[in-house]
Structure formats: structure tokens, C-alpha cells
Design an enzyme around this catalytic site. Structure first.
Site, PDB file in Angstrom:
ATOM      1  N   PHE A  92     -22.136 -19.361  49.739  1.00  0.00           N
ATOM      2  CA  PHE A  92     -21.226 -18.246  50.039  1.00  0.00           C
ATOM      3  C   PHE A  92     -21.385 -17.187  48.956  1.00  0.00           C
ATOM      4  O   PHE A  92     -21.140 -17.449  47.779  1.00  0.00           O
ATOM      5  CB  PHE A  92     -19.765 -18.705  50.097  1.00  0.00           C
ATOM      6  CG  PHE A  92     -18.854 -17.611  50.577  1.00  0.00           C
ATOM      7  CD1 PHE A  92     -18.483 -17.528  51.913  1.00  0.00           C
ATOM      8  CD2 PHE A  92     -18.411 -16.616  49.714  1.00  0.00           C
ATOM      9  CE1 PHE A  92     -17.675 -16.498  52.377  1.00  0.00           C
ATOM     10  CE2 PHE A  92     -17.606 -15.577  50.164  1.00  0.00           C
ATOM     11  CZ  PHE A  92     -17.235 -15.529  51.493  1.00  0.00           C
ATOM     12  N   ASP A 201     -24.737 -16.817  41.037  1.00  0.00           N
ATOM     13  CA  ASP A 201     -23.464 -16.298  41.517  1.00  0.00           C
ATOM     14  C   ASP A 201     -22.368 -17.177  40.920  1.00  0.00           C
ATOM     15  O   ASP A 201     -22.136 -18.308  41.368  1.00  0.00           O
ATOM     16  CB  ASP A 201     -23.434 -16.337  43.049  1.00  0.00           C
ATOM     17  CG  ASP A 201     -22.102 -15.864  43.629  1.00  0.00           C
ATOM     18  OD1 ASP A 201     -21.080 -15.943  42.908  1.00  0.00           O
ATOM     19  OD2 ASP A 201     -22.077 -15.446  44.792  1.00  0.00           O
ATOM     20  N   LYS A 232     -13.238 -12.873  40.844  1.00  0.00           N
ATOM     21  CA  LYS A 232     -12.086 -13.795  40.873  1.00  0.00           C
ATOM     22  C   LYS A 232     -11.342 -13.885  39.531  1.00  0.00           C
ATOM     23  O   LYS A 232     -10.575 -13.001  39.215  1.00  0.00           O
ATOM     24  CB  LYS A 232     -12.536 -15.183  41.342  1.00  0.00           C
ATOM     25  CG  LYS A 232     -13.135 -15.102  42.759  1.00  0.00           C
ATOM     26  CD  LYS A 232     -12.895 -16.334  43.562  1.00  0.00           C
ATOM     27  CE  LYS A 232     -13.740 -16.348  44.817  1.00  0.00           C
ATOM     28  NZ  LYS A 232     -13.115 -15.687  45.952  1.00  0.00           N
ATOM     29  N   THR A 256     -18.835   5.606  42.805  1.00  0.00           N
ATOM     30  CA  THR A 256     -17.776   6.450  42.242  1.00  0.00           C
ATOM     31  C   THR A 256     -16.963   5.701  41.192  1.00  0.00           C
ATOM     32  O   THR A 256     -16.713   6.204  40.104  1.00  0.00           O
ATOM     33  CB  THR A 256     -16.810   6.906  43.354  1.00  0.00           C
ATOM     34  OG1 THR A 256     -17.531   7.690  44.285  1.00  0.00           O
ATOM     35  CG2 THR A 256     -15.655   7.727  42.786  1.00  0.00           C
TER      36      THR A 256
END
Lengths: 376, 376
Positions: A92, A201, A232, A256
Site C-alpha cells: 500500500f 515507504d 502519519k 505551491t
């Protein structure tokens, strides 16, 4: 805290200092950081750094061709080249198009959305207890690594070279699936041999729950990975990366917001409190107590519970059937214990870093009650 | 403000109320809202709502097939179907993979990144003053609309149906390129006729700079668009959408954060202050003064300046050559006036909503000084 400046365009005077202070305290041996607002964006942008570095190696010192410039704008090769990121079944990595192309947990996350033809390798699925299944688990490692090599060869051959590999140190959403340090050392070798880049990750595993700041610290890699993404527990998103992954020109990886300065202040404070209160030690101690208790329960309720696993408080176990797993989760919640499901059979713990031994005792008592109830 | 909860999983008790209060005050005739952290994520997730609704229409009341469930997880059709979003040359919709596939401004934003084969239509490029070029500009409208129809037909035929069209009410990054209300009315008709959905990206244009809360309010559309995305002035990201675009099952459009409650509090306050201080009226007044002054300058310096355009303070003009445009920007900055470049020749204004007539006078004075300097 009461404004959201466009950091990409106008970083405040103290922003570089604050970011540097974060980097210097927690960087996983990687010199550069890029801040985003979530894990998906962190992975998306890290992929860009990978693609840029991969193409630069290929291009050498030559500049972009006019054809590349022209075709890039209309999504066509060679400007938008056929490159891919290899990921793993059960992974994931987020829910934006690029991140979702590397996510392979539940169909409900992906169905009806167009995607990219990117390779998906088998991830080792271990049997527990580890000590009793060394041979089978080594076979799992080999099976996965062989598939990674095969897929890289296949995709390179069909002119969609694998520029990077993304992997979770522990597959979280997919079932708290661990792989051995040796597995990750071998994976890194394969990636390097193929001129690709390795992205860890650590969106779920990073930030202390495993008892180390970064879970991949457990793997004793001879050199750092190329990029490490996070979100997280950090309250914002972002990634660390090597000098080699630094884009050669401005505005190639940019937006931005580039994070949120208020969240960087929060992260600084999180890091300070973790240090002052020795929270990594606390996680190790509380986790050891919880895991020990889970092993006892696994023995007591071996007909329905097995596969206790994980470092620190980043723990999980399996319940033999999916419906029974859901019942256990439900009953735990009714008793005030919030756990999560993962994979088909897993129940995972994700306590805050201040979770202590006496909390572990409470959790274990409640879990014993639930297991007794459902085991009648 | 000093925490970032996982709103997707645990929305605070007052979060639905706050979000509802935002919706009821600013919703562009669309009943649903989904909060994100940036414009790219807003567009990415809005695309998902579009794909879900498009496939649901096709599938009818049938459930997902096993083949769809299986193939979705590994990025293959039919589960990950070949669908696309049509966008426009000169468009900017963000920098994550899906959003970037609809972005077509500068090559430096896209080069070296793999993308999706999605159709790109011509966007009208008007000549100014509008009153003197009605015929040519109508031809531009027709050219663009014909291409949209052709591309939809072509992509439908090659089994990559166009599920949605995304468009900026004014192309911002691409050059403050406007199109007429009639153009957008026709575009909406074409999209509807082809069973696709129309998404307005109001990331730059939304929030009051045009003198209306949403720029597409100027277009007198007979029915609302299907989705409207926002970020920037809103200090967070997100999108409004129709009931038809609501996913039929939970967790299909979802993430950990689902925005940031602190930013929703800020947005509530922004909306309140806009109302209390009549800031939309202020923008109209200050914008009218600024535009009037720009028309005067355009006449005075017609050899180097032209094409004054835009509503409210969302104004722009062109300088005849790219290098000269950059010089003008630079010199304005030295005099304390911060403008942005857009497209090859454009200089755009993006003042805060509290920009007033007397600020416009200052800007016009400084601009006259600069134009005199460079016109020697």
C-alpha cells in the site's frame, strides 16, 4: 499556525533553518528532504526524483532534445518515457494515480480507475514462529527476489525499464508482512545491479512505532536506500533522498505548498519530546511486554490465534478466519481496545509512542477475555 | 491547530458540522464536498468520482465481476479500465501522476515522467480587445469545441472512453487565457451528450479574486458542473460534486487525513471575513480601477503592451516579447510590485482580496515607470 503560506514560492526566513533542524535530527543517512502533506504525495514526488535520476544517467551530459520537450507536454514518449516503478503484491503506497499504481491490497481501492502497466512482484509471506520455519521462509525470500529479477528483465526488454522499486519495510495495510534483513540486503543489491533506485515507504513504519526511528534501520543495509518516504506520525508528509536523486533543474519537483510550516513546528516538537521522554526505549520495553503476552495467548488459544510478529509495538497476530478476525476486532473495541485489521487475517497494534507496559497489561487482559468468549 | 488527526478514520464530533457550515456558505450549487490538502489531490480524487460514476452507468445494477476485482489489484483491465480525462493545451491541474497527465503548460513540469495517453484539446486563444475581434474569437471557440468532439469520438472508438473533461474557467499558469460564457455552455453540452462529466478546476480562480466566489458563475450554465475543485485561497484543498458523482461504496475515495480540521477553521474564518468586509465588492471595485488604468497604459505603450484581460483583480496583460516580459517583472519587483509571469508573454495580477483602489493607483504608477524605462 493560522496561515498557510505558499512555501514553494516564498519560504519564510526561518523555514530553511527549521527544515534543516528536522533533517539533522532524524535523517536516515540521506542528505536531502522534500516536504509534502501526505504519504501519497511523498511517494508520487519521490518517484519523480527517481525518474529524473534514471533518465539523467541515460542521457549523460546531453540536454533535453526538442522532441523530448515537445512530446513531454502531450504525455507521449520520448519526453514522457515508458518507465516504471516495481512494487509488491500486498503493498500500500497511497491513492493518487502514481501511488495507486504501486498499491495492491484491496480491489475496492482501485476498481474502475485507469492505471499504469507497472510490474508487481511477490512479497515473502512468512510462517511463524520464525525459528521453526527458517527453511520455508528462505524459500519465500528466494521466490520473491527471483521474481523481482525476472520482472526487471521482462520490463526492460519490453522497453518499459524499471527505474525504481518501492517497498514497505513491513507491509502494513497488506497484513503486517515482514521480510528478513537478508531479504532487503539482497533486494538492494538487485536494484543497484539494474541501475534502478530503492525507495523505502516508511509512511506507517517510520516515526518510532517499531522501536527505531526508521524500521529499515533493522536491516543493516551496507549503504542507505535512495529515498525514504514518511507521513502519519510525522503529521505531514515528505521524503529524504540521496544527492544522486536531487533534480538537476529547479521546478521539476515542486508545488505551491511544499508542506506546511505549522506542521514542521509540530514535527520539531514531536522529535524533542521523543528524545526527552526516551520514547524509543519506551516503545521497545512496552512492545517486548506486549509481544511476550501475545506469545502466551497464542499458545493458550492456538486453535484460533497464531503468527505473532513485529518489532517494538508495531505488532500483529492472525486469527484463523476472516469473519472471526472481524468479530475479535469488534469485541476488543467494545472493551475499549482499538486495533486495526490488516490483510485477510491480521490484527495489528498501532499504539501511540507513550503506550507503556501497564497499558500492555490492560490490552492483554481484554484480549484474553475476548479470545475466551469467541473460543466457546 | 496543534494536532493532525486522521479525519478519514476518526472525524471529531464537530467536524461534520464545520464542514457542513462551509458547504452551505460557498457551495457552487453542488451538494457534496470532499476535503484534501492541495489542488493536485483534489483533482486526482475528483477524477475517481468521475470514473466511478461513469463505470456505474455502464455496469447498471450489476456488481463487480470477479475478473474486475482480480485485475483491478494488478492494474489491468477490465478492473482498471482504459478510461481517460480530456484536458486542454495550456492547462495546469497539478503535479501528481493523474493530475500531471492533464497538465500541459511547460515541459519542465513533465519531462522524464511516464504518463497516460489521454487526449489534449486546443483551448481558445483570444485576441484583444474582445470587442474588436468577435469573429476571430468565435472561430477559436469553434475550433476548440470541434476538437473536443473529435477527440471524444476518437478515444471512444479506440476503447479508451472519455469519462470526464477538466477545464480551468481561466487558464492561469497557461497565460490567463479566457473563454466566453457561450464557449463553456457549449462545452458542457458536448460533455453531457457524450455521457461524460465536467470538472471545473477553480484552484486558482476560486475564492474571490475574479470578483465572484467561483469564476464559473460568470458563465450562466443552465445546470451546475459535475465537480468544482479548489485549493490556494482556501488554505486547504478539496472539491464539491453532484449527488451523481457520489461513490456507491465506502473507502473508494478515501485517505488517512481527508484534509486538516485546523484548515477548515481557517476557511470558516476566511469566509466570515469576506462577508463582513464585503471583499467581493471590494475586488470588483479595485479590479475595475486597475483594469481601467491598464487599458490606459496599453494605449500609451501600445508598442510593447497589449491584451489587457480578466475579471475582478484576476487580471493580466501581455508584453510583446518573452525576454522583455521577464525584464518588466523584474523591474516591478524592484519597485515593490510582485506580479507573476504566465504563458510566454503574460503578466498576471494575483493580489489579496483586501487589495483596494489606492493600491491599484500605486501599482499603476510603478508599472508606468517601468514601461517608460523599458520603452526607451
Amino acid at each position: 499556525m493560522i496561515n498557510r503560506p505558499a512555501l514553494g514560492v516564498f519560504p519564510g526566513e526561518d523555514q530553511p533553518k527549521r527544515v534543516h533542524s528536522v533533517v539533522s535530527q532524524i535523517a536516515p543517512c540521506l542528505p536531502k528532504i522534500n516536504l509534502m502533506m501526505c504519504g501519497a504525495c511523498a511517494n508520487e514526488q519521490a518517484f519523480k526524483n527517481v525518474f529524473i535520476a534514471y533518465q539523467r544517467k541515460k542521457r549523460g551530459k546531453k540536454d533535453f532534445t526538442d522532441e523530448e520537450k515537445h512530446t513531454a507536454v502531450i504525455n507521449q514518449p520520448p519526453g514522457a518515457p515508458n518507465l516504471c516503478i516495481l512494487s509488491f503484491a500486498g503493498a500500500f503506497h497511497g491513492r493518487t494515480t502514481g501511488a495507486l499504481a504501486t498499491t495492491h491490497t484491496k480491489f475496492i481501492h482501485k476498481i474502475d480507475f485507469p492505471s499504469l502497466d507497472w510490474p508487481v512482484a511477490h512479497f515473502p509471506l512468512y510462517k511463524y514462529p520464525l525459528g521453526e520455519h527458517e527453511r520455508e521462509n528462505a524459500v519465500e525470500d528466494k521466490k520473491s527476489l527471483a521474481q523481482v529479477e525476472d520482472l526487471i528483465a521482462t520490463y526492460n526488454k519490453k522497453d518499459t525499464p524499471v527505474a525504481g522499486v518501492i517497498v514497505e519495510p513491513i507491509q502494513s495495510e497488506g497484513g503486517n508482512n515482514e521480510a528478513s534483513p537478508k531479504y532487503f540486503q539482497e533486494l538492494q543489491k538487485i536494484v543497484k545491479k539494474n541501475n534502478a533506485y530503492l525507495v523505502f515507504d516508511e509512511v506507517q513504519t517510520g516515526g518510532g512505532g517499531t522501536g527505531k526511528f526508521w524500521c529499515h534501520e533493522y536491516f543493516d543495509l551496507p549503504v542507505p536506500p535512495d529515498a525514504v518516504t514518511f507521513s502519519k506520525k510525522f503529521c505531514l508528509g515528505g521524503y529524504f533522498h540521496s544527492d544522486e536523486l536531487t533534480p538537476d533543474k529547479p521546478f521539476r519537483v515542486f508545488n505551491t505548498w511544499m508542506g506546511d510550516p505549522g506542521k514542521v513546528i509540530m514535527l520539531e516538537t514531536i522529535i524533542r519530546v521523543m528524545r526527552e521522554q526516551d520514547l524509543l526505549d519506551n516503545v521497545q520495553e512496552a512492545g517486548a511486554r506486549l509481544k511476550c503476552g501475545l506469545f502466551e495467548l497464542e499458545e493458550e488459544f492456538s486453535e484460533i490465534m497464531n503468527s505473532v510478529r513485529g518489532p517494538g509495538t508495531f505488532l500483529a497476530f492472525n486469527i484463523v478466519k476472516p469473519e472471526l478476525r472481524d468479530t475479535v476486532l469488534q469485541k476488543l473495541l467494545q472493551k475499549g481496545v482499538l486495533c486495526g485489521g490488516c490483510g485477510d487475517l491480521g490484527i495489528r497494534f498501532r499504539p501511540a509512542l507513550i503506550f507503556q507496559k501497564h497499558h500492555a497489561e490492560i490490552v492483554l487482559d481484554k484480549l484474553r477475555e475476548v479470545l475466551k468468549e469467541v473460543n466457546c
